[in-house]
Design an enzyme around this catalytic site. Sequence first.
Site, PDB file in Angstrom:
ATOM      1  N   LYS A  55     102.839  32.699 -23.492  1.00  0.00           N
ATOM      2  CA  LYS A  55     102.754  33.769 -22.491  1.00  0.00           C
ATOM      3  C   LYS A  55     101.320  34.139 -22.089  1.00  0.00           C
ATOM      4  CE  LYS A  55     107.136  36.152 -23.290  1.00  0.00           C
ATOM      5  NZ  LYS A  55     107.783  37.451 -23.532  1.00  0.00           N
ATOM      6  N   ASP A  66     108.816  41.603 -18.324  1.00  0.00           N
ATOM      7  CA  ASP A  66     109.284  42.204 -19.587  1.00  0.00           C
ATOM      8  C   ASP A  66     109.229  43.734 -19.544  1.00  0.00           C
ATOM      9  OD1 ASP A  66     109.959  39.884 -21.005  1.00  0.00           O
ATOM     10  OD2 ASP A  66     107.919  39.586 -21.699  1.00  0.00           O
ATOM     11  N   GLY A  70     104.776  49.131 -33.418  1.00  0.00           N
ATOM     12  CA  GLY A  70     104.376  47.743 -33.181  1.00  0.00           C
ATOM     13  C   GLY A  70     103.291  47.675 -32.119  1.00  0.00           C
ATOM     14  N   GLY A  76     102.392  44.221 -30.833  1.00  0.00           N
ATOM     15  CA  GLY A  76     102.383  42.805 -30.460  1.00  0.00           C
ATOM     16  C   GLY A  76     102.627  42.640 -28.962  1.00  0.00           C
ATOM     17  N   GLY A 130     118.592  46.473 -27.440  1.00  0.00           N
ATOM     18  CA  GLY A 130     117.611  45.493 -26.978  1.00  0.00           C
ATOM     19  C   GLY A 130     118.126  44.539 -25.911  1.00  0.00           C
TER      20      GLY A 130
HETATM   21  P1  NAP Z   1     104.643  39.667 -31.898  1.00  0.00           P
HETATM   22  O1  NAP Z   1     103.691  39.649 -30.756  1.00  0.00           O
HETATM   23  O2  NAP Z   1     104.558  38.605 -32.943  1.00  0.00           O
HETATM   24  O3  NAP Z   1     104.493  41.114 -32.616  1.00  0.00           O
HETATM   25  C1  NAP Z   1     105.191  41.397 -33.808  1.00  0.00           C
HETATM   26  C2  NAP Z   1     105.004  42.868 -34.177  1.00  0.00           C
HETATM   27  O4  NAP Z   1     105.833  43.139 -35.335  1.00  0.00           O
HETATM   28  C3  NAP Z   1     103.583  43.235 -34.557  1.00  0.00           C
HETATM   29  O5  NAP Z   1     103.344  44.568 -34.198  1.00  0.00           O
HETATM   30  C4  NAP Z   1     103.615  43.076 -36.083  1.00  0.00           C
HETATM   31  O6  NAP Z   1     102.637  43.816 -36.764  1.00  0.00           O
HETATM   32  C5  NAP Z   1     104.985  43.625 -36.393  1.00  0.00           C
HETATM   33  N1  NAP Z   1     105.508  43.146 -37.665  1.00  0.00           N
HETATM   34  C6  NAP Z   1     105.951  41.891 -37.955  1.00  0.00           C
HETATM   35  N2  NAP Z   1     106.374  41.835 -39.237  1.00  0.00           N
HETATM   36  C7  NAP Z   1     106.194  43.076 -39.766  1.00  0.00           C
HETATM   37  C8  NAP Z   1     106.442  43.655 -41.046  1.00  0.00           C
HETATM   38  N3  NAP Z   1     106.967  42.937 -42.039  1.00  0.00           N
HETATM   39  N4  NAP Z   1     106.168  44.966 -41.225  1.00  0.00           N
HETATM   40  C9  NAP Z   1     105.640  45.708 -40.218  1.00  0.00           C
HETATM   41  N5  NAP Z   1     105.383  45.218 -38.973  1.00  0.00           N
HETATM   42  C10 NAP Z   1     105.651  43.919 -38.759  1.00  0.00           C
HETATM   43  O7  NAP Z   1     106.156  39.624 -31.411  1.00  0.00           O
HETATM   44  P2  NAP Z   1     106.763  40.215 -30.039  1.00  0.00           P
HETATM   45  O8  NAP Z   1     106.839  39.135 -29.039  1.00  0.00           O
HETATM   46  O9  NAP Z   1     106.035  41.477 -29.711  1.00  0.00           O
HETATM   47  O10 NAP Z   1     108.281  40.524 -30.482  1.00  0.00           O
HETATM   48  C11 NAP Z   1     108.576  41.574 -31.365  1.00  0.00           C
HETATM   49  C12 NAP Z   1     110.082  41.853 -31.419  1.00  0.00           C
HETATM   50  O11 NAP Z   1     110.555  42.242 -30.135  1.00  0.00           O
HETATM   51  C13 NAP Z   1     110.926  40.645 -31.832  1.00  0.00           C
HETATM   52  O12 NAP Z   1     111.941  41.104 -32.698  1.00  0.00           O
HETATM   53  C14 NAP Z   1     111.532  40.159 -30.531  1.00  0.00           C
HETATM   54  O13 NAP Z   1     112.806  39.564 -30.717  1.00  0.00           O
HETATM   55  C15 NAP Z   1     111.687  41.479 -29.779  1.00  0.00           C
HETATM   56  N6  NAP Z   1     111.660  41.254 -28.309  1.00  0.00           N
HETATM   57  C16 NAP Z   1     112.770  41.582 -27.604  1.00  0.00           C
HETATM   58  C17 NAP Z   1     112.788  41.401 -26.236  1.00  0.00           C
HETATM   59  C18 NAP Z   1     114.009  41.772 -25.452  1.00  0.00           C
HETATM   60  O14 NAP Z   1     114.148  41.269 -24.331  1.00  0.00           O
HETATM   61  N7  NAP Z   1     114.873  42.639 -25.952  1.00  0.00           N
HETATM   62  C19 NAP Z   1     111.655  40.876 -25.597  1.00  0.00           C
HETATM   63  C20 NAP Z   1     110.520  40.550 -26.351  1.00  0.00           C
HETATM   64  C21 NAP Z   1     110.541  40.745 -27.729  1.00  0.00           C
HETATM   65  P3  NAP Z   1     101.173  43.203 -37.050  1.00  0.00           P
HETATM   66  O15 NAP Z   1     100.382  43.426 -35.791  1.00  0.00           O
HETATM   67  O16 NAP Z   1     100.664  43.984 -38.192  1.00  0.00           O
HETATM   68  O17 NAP Z   1     101.350  41.744 -37.365  1.00  0.00           O
END
Ligand code: NAP
Length: 283
Positions: free
Chosen positions: A71, A107, A132, A134, A247
């Site tokens: 992305k 998004d 979060g 990310g 979600g």
């Molecule tokens: P990402 O960029 O990898 O970010 C992951 C986030 O989760 C970071 O803030 C990370 O914290 C935190 N995290 C991961 N493991 C953790 C733990 N054990 N304890 C505490 N915090 C933790 O991923 P993303 O793309 O943002 O996606 C995140 C979630 O959103 C996923 O579950 C994804 O399926 C969901 N999502 C849903 C949609 C939808 O359309 N509904 C769209 C996009 C994403 P750190 O910064 O400390 O690593």
Amino acid sequence: MRIDGTTGVVALLGHPVAHSKSPEMMNRAFQEAGLPYIYAAFDVAPEKLGDAVRGLRALGVRGWNVTIPHKVAIMEWLDEVEETARAIGAVNTVVNDNGRLVGYNTDGAGYLHSLRDETGLDITAQRVLLLGAGGAARAVGHALATAGVRHITVANRTKEKAEELAAHLRQWTATDTVGLADLNRVMEETTLLVQTTSVGMHPHVDEIPIDPSCLHDRLIVSDLIYRPKWTRLLQEAKERGARIHFGLGMLLYQAVLAFEHWMGRPAPIALMREVLETSLQGE
Ligand code: NAP
């Protein structure tokens, strides 16, 4: 549908892509709308991204979705990145207009559309706790901040990332950060809790990112995770009288908006929701 030399193509670039729901949803949507297009997913390794884009452009592919891990990297291969995508710092949708590639991010807008549609809440009255920092948090945070929420607090495991995101969102609305150990302090005044971490996602369905005892009945709890539909956070929130936002709505509306960018006409939303709900059932 007849597939011949006039059939157009739309793609998905990711790594991996095998579990994506988009091919089924988009192909059914094109069929329902009577559009002569097919949607195909391609697993593209990071070092092949530039080659893949050159190939898609040469083949006249109408557009594509971009997912993890491309992305951010995709932006250097495009002719233009639209303002919202630039502000978020990521592109999830590319439109190919006669060889000119324009990147969008649907998004954040998809999230906001789903939140408004499904809860009817007054966005500008909300005090948000964003869990979060990310990629998803950047898109959703940008959408909420630019829609005029009153206040955002960002909480993240890696504090520096929370601070970086808060500094970015402060361009649009009052934003601060809180440590994960101090969440209880801000929960009292929070009206919208947005969970954007991967904590609680399949198969770790027993995990929860906050102490459930701080959830209360004046909250809307929005969890971006859609696998499972009922995360432990949403179950605990429901038990304490909070309103729930699933979600799946963001997943649906980011696709709806992408469809509209490529096709220039409304997407068959009800059908797309049904396809997603059926295919996610039991997961
Ligand atoms: P990402 O960029 O990898 O970010 C992951 C986030 O989760 C970071 O803030 C990370 O914290 C935190 N995290 C991961 N493991 C953790 C733990 N054990 N304890 C505490 N915090 C933790 O991923 P993303 O793309 O943002 O996606 C995140 C979630 O959103 C996923 O579950 C994804 O399926 C969901 N999502 C849903 C949609 C939808 O359309 N509904 C769209 C996009 C994403 P750190 O910064 O400390 O690593």
